[in-house]
Design a protein around this motif. Structure first.
Motif, mmCIF file in Angstrom:
data_model
loop_
_atom_site.group_PDB
_atom_site.id
_atom_site.type_symbol
_atom_site.label_atom_id
_atom_site.label_comp_id
_atom_site.label_asym_id
_atom_site.label_seq_id
_atom_site.Cartn_x
_atom_site.Cartn_y
_atom_site.Cartn_z
ATOM 1 N N LEU A 1 0.837 -1.214 0.000
ATOM 2 C CA LEU A 1 0.000 0.000 0.000
ATOM 3 C C LEU A 1 0.865 1.254 0.000
ATOM 4 O O LEU A 1 0.542 2.250 -0.645
ATOM 5 C CB LEU A 1 -0.924 -0.011 1.226
ATOM 6 N N LEU B 1 3.926 1.403 -1.242
ATOM 7 C CA LEU B 1 4.519 1.514 -2.578
ATOM 8 C C LEU B 1 3.533 2.196 -3.531
ATOM 9 O O LEU B 1 3.925 3.042 -4.346
ATOM 10 C CB LEU B 1 4.901 0.129 -3.115
ATOM 11 N N PHE B 2 2.263 1.834 -3.420
ATOM 12 C CA PHE B 2 1.227 2.501 -4.223
ATOM 13 C C PHE B 2 1.199 4.000 -3.907
ATOM 14 O O PHE B 2 1.205 4.842 -4.800
ATOM 15 C CB PHE B 2 -0.148 1.914 -3.897
ATOM 16 N N VAL C 1 3.418 6.057 -2.414
ATOM 17 C CA VAL C 1 4.607 6.831 -2.774
ATOM 18 C C VAL C 1 4.747 6.896 -4.305
ATOM 19 O O VAL C 1 5.097 7.941 -4.867
ATOM 20 C CB VAL C 1 5.880 6.232 -2.128
ATOM 21 N N GLY C 2 4.432 5.795 -4.987
ATOM 22 C CA GLY C 2 4.513 5.780 -6.453
ATOM 23 C C GLY C 2 3.574 6.802 -7.072
ATOM 24 O O GLY C 2 3.982 7.576 -7.953
ATOM 25 N N PHE C 3 2.333 6.839 -6.598
ATOM 26 C CA PHE C 3 1.386 7.811 -7.158
ATOM 27 C C PHE C 3 1.733 9.236 -6.718
ATOM 28 O O PHE C 3 1.476 10.190 -7.454
ATOM 29 C CB PHE C 3 -0.053 7.441 -6.793
ATOM 30 N N LEU D 1 4.805 10.346 -6.367
ATOM 31 C CA LEU D 1 5.890 10.723 -7.276
ATOM 32 C C LEU D 1 5.328 11.045 -8.663
ATOM 33 O O LEU D 1 5.774 11.996 -9.322
ATOM 34 C CB LEU D 1 6.903 9.574 -7.345
ATOM 35 N N LEU D 2 4.345 10.271 -9.095
ATOM 36 C CA LEU D 2 3.700 10.519 -10.391
ATOM 37 C C LEU D 2 3.061 11.916 -10.402
ATOM 38 O O LEU D 2 3.177 12.656 -11.384
ATOM 39 C CB LEU D 2 2.644 9.440 -10.652
ATOM 40 N N LEU E 1 4.014 14.503 -8.704
ATOM 41 C CA LEU E 1 5.076 15.507 -8.788
ATOM 42 C C LEU E 1 5.577 15.658 -10.225
ATOM 43 O O LEU E 1 5.739 16.772 -10.734
ATOM 44 C CB LEU E 1 6.252 15.109 -7.883
ATOM 45 N N VAL E 2 5.829 14.515 -10.894
ATOM 46 C CA VAL E 2 6.367 14.562 -12.258
ATOM 47 C C VAL E 2 5.329 15.151 -13.214
ATOM 48 O O VAL E 2 5.662 15.924 -14.115
ATOM 49 C CB VAL E 2 6.805 13.151 -12.724
ATOM 50 N N TRP E 3 4.062 14.812 -12.983
ATOM 51 C CA TRP E 3 2.989 15.350 -13.834
ATOM 52 C C TRP E 3 2.927 16.869 -13.686
ATOM 53 O O TRP E 3 2.748 17.608 -14.658
ATOM 54 C CB TRP E 3 1.655 14.707 -13.461
ATOM 55 N N TYR F 1 13.178 4.886 -3.059
ATOM 56 C CA TYR F 1 12.153 5.576 -2.275
ATOM 57 C C TYR F 1 12.643 6.132 -0.936
ATOM 58 O O TYR F 1 12.228 7.220 -0.551
ATOM 59 C CB TYR F 1 10.932 4.669 -2.076
ATOM 60 N N ILE G 1 8.554 5.147 -10.859
ATOM 61 C CA ILE G 1 7.103 5.190 -10.646
ATOM 62 C C ILE G 1 6.477 3.841 -11.022
ATOM 63 O O ILE G 1 5.729 3.240 -10.255
ATOM 64 C CB ILE G 1 6.453 6.320 -11.475
ATOM 65 N N LEU H 1 4.843 0.277 -8.584
ATOM 66 C CA LEU H 1 3.387 0.102 -8.613
ATOM 67 C C LEU H 1 3.028 -1.366 -8.835
ATOM 68 O O LEU H 1 2.058 -1.882 -8.265
ATOM 69 C CB LEU H 1 2.767 0.961 -9.720
ATOM 70 N N VAL I 1 -0.432 -6.193 -2.524
ATOM 71 C CA VAL I 1 -1.798 -5.929 -2.058
ATOM 72 C C VAL I 1 -2.715 -7.078 -2.458
ATOM 73 O O VAL I 1 -3.567 -7.512 -1.675
ATOM 74 C CB VAL I 1 -2.310 -4.579 -2.622
ATOM 75 N N ALA J 1 3.893 10.988 -18.340
ATOM 76 C CA ALA J 1 4.415 12.099 -17.525
ATOM 77 C C ALA J 1 5.845 12.456 -17.895
ATOM 78 O O ALA J 1 6.206 13.630 -17.977
ATOM 79 C CB ALA J 1 4.319 11.738 -16.037
ATOM 80 N N ARG K 1 6.040 14.121 -21.491
ATOM 81 C CA ARG K 1 5.575 15.507 -21.619
ATOM 82 C C ARG K 1 6.430 16.507 -20.840
ATOM 83 O O ARG K 1 6.117 17.687 -20.787
ATOM 84 C CB ARG K 1 4.109 15.608 -21.185
#
Lengths: 145, 115
Positions: free
Chosen positions: A44, A46-47, A49-51, A53-54, A56-58, B23, B66, B70, B77, B111, B114
């Motif tokens: 959870l 990892l989900f 922190v991954g999102f 980070l996404l 931030l990059v977006w 991380y 990223i 995931l 999970v 991401a 772009r």
């Protein structure tokens, strides 16, 4: 030609049906199950922190410095700070537990060579963690260009 | 789900490794040290962060940082759900976990493209 996964399955239900395997109640509190469940729960994080980070990059790609700065201002909220501190501790523990499990997943022979002792894997992975963490911290922290 | 295992397993392993190596530093520096004022204001300014991220190496590292974790998260999970709730709902819950990881991976590639 390969056999199908259910090739040996009976065409009709057997006379005696067994119940689906289920763990006993509150099994996760016993023995070594708690760290095992905690290790799985890190998925959870990892989900999350991954999102994160996404996001931030977006935002970087959107070319809006104000939105970028707003994210870092929001990180100063005590709840965010507590969550990130918890995530740091939990994911570091997760990483080293993974490093301890890793040698057990390796075959007895790696190519022509026998599998080295577990300590060699641990040293290599621990060294990689130290180098990656130091390098990434220096780059992100502005000490390296 | 069994047919997906050979595809998911390497992504899961890579995700544990990449997430485990990158991380902690990201959390320590970007989400703790920066908001607490430990770093200089310029360290993660928009201009510097954009320059770092839009470098070809930065794009590859970010996409990997990223996307792969995931998949590791999705696999963990999914198995946590099996451990705590049984296998009955695995067909739809496992598919949902991997769909989230796939969507996140596609968004990660978009991401970094772009930037």
């Amino acid at each position: 030609m390969r056999a199908r996964v259910d090739a040996m399955k009976s065409s009709r239900p057997p006379r005696t049906r067994t119940a689906d395997p289920t763990p006993p109640p509150n099994f996760w509190r016993r023995g070594n199950y708690l760290p095992y469940i905690a290790f799985g729960s890190c998925g959870l994080l990892l989900f999350a922190v991954g999102f994160g980070l996404l996001r931030l990059v977006w935002t970087l790609g959107s070319g809006d410095p104000a939105a970028w700065n707003a994210i870092f201002e929001s990180y100063g909220h005590p709840l965010y700070l507590a969550f990130h501190a918890f995530a740091l501790v939990a994911l570091t523990w997760f990483t080293f537990r993974f490093f301890r499990l890793f040698p057990k997943t390796q075959p007895p022979k790696l190519g022509p060579l026998p599998r080295p002792p577990d300590s060699v894997f641990l040293l290599g992975l621990g060294g990689a963690f130290f180098v990656a963490t130091t390098l990434a911290s220096l780059v992100l922290g502005g000490a390296l260009p | 789900m069994l047919k997906l295992e050979p595809i998911v397993w390497p992504l899961f392993g890579l995700g544990m490794l990449v997430g485990g190596l990158l991380y902690p530093a990201f959390l320590l520096v970007a989400t703790l040290a920066q908001p607490l004022g430990v770093l200089s204001a310029d360290a993660l300014s928009f201009e510097r962060a954009h320059a770092l991220a839009s470098h070809p190496i930065g794009r590859v590292v970010l996409a990997a940082a990223i996307a792969f974790p995931l998949w590791a998260g999705a696999h963990h999970v999914r198995h946590l759900s099996i451990d705590l709730g049984g296998i009955a709902r695995d067909a739809w819950f496992g598919a949902l976990c991997y769909a989230v990881a796939l969507a996140g991976s596609v968004l990660a590639v978009m991401a970094v493209v772009r930037l």
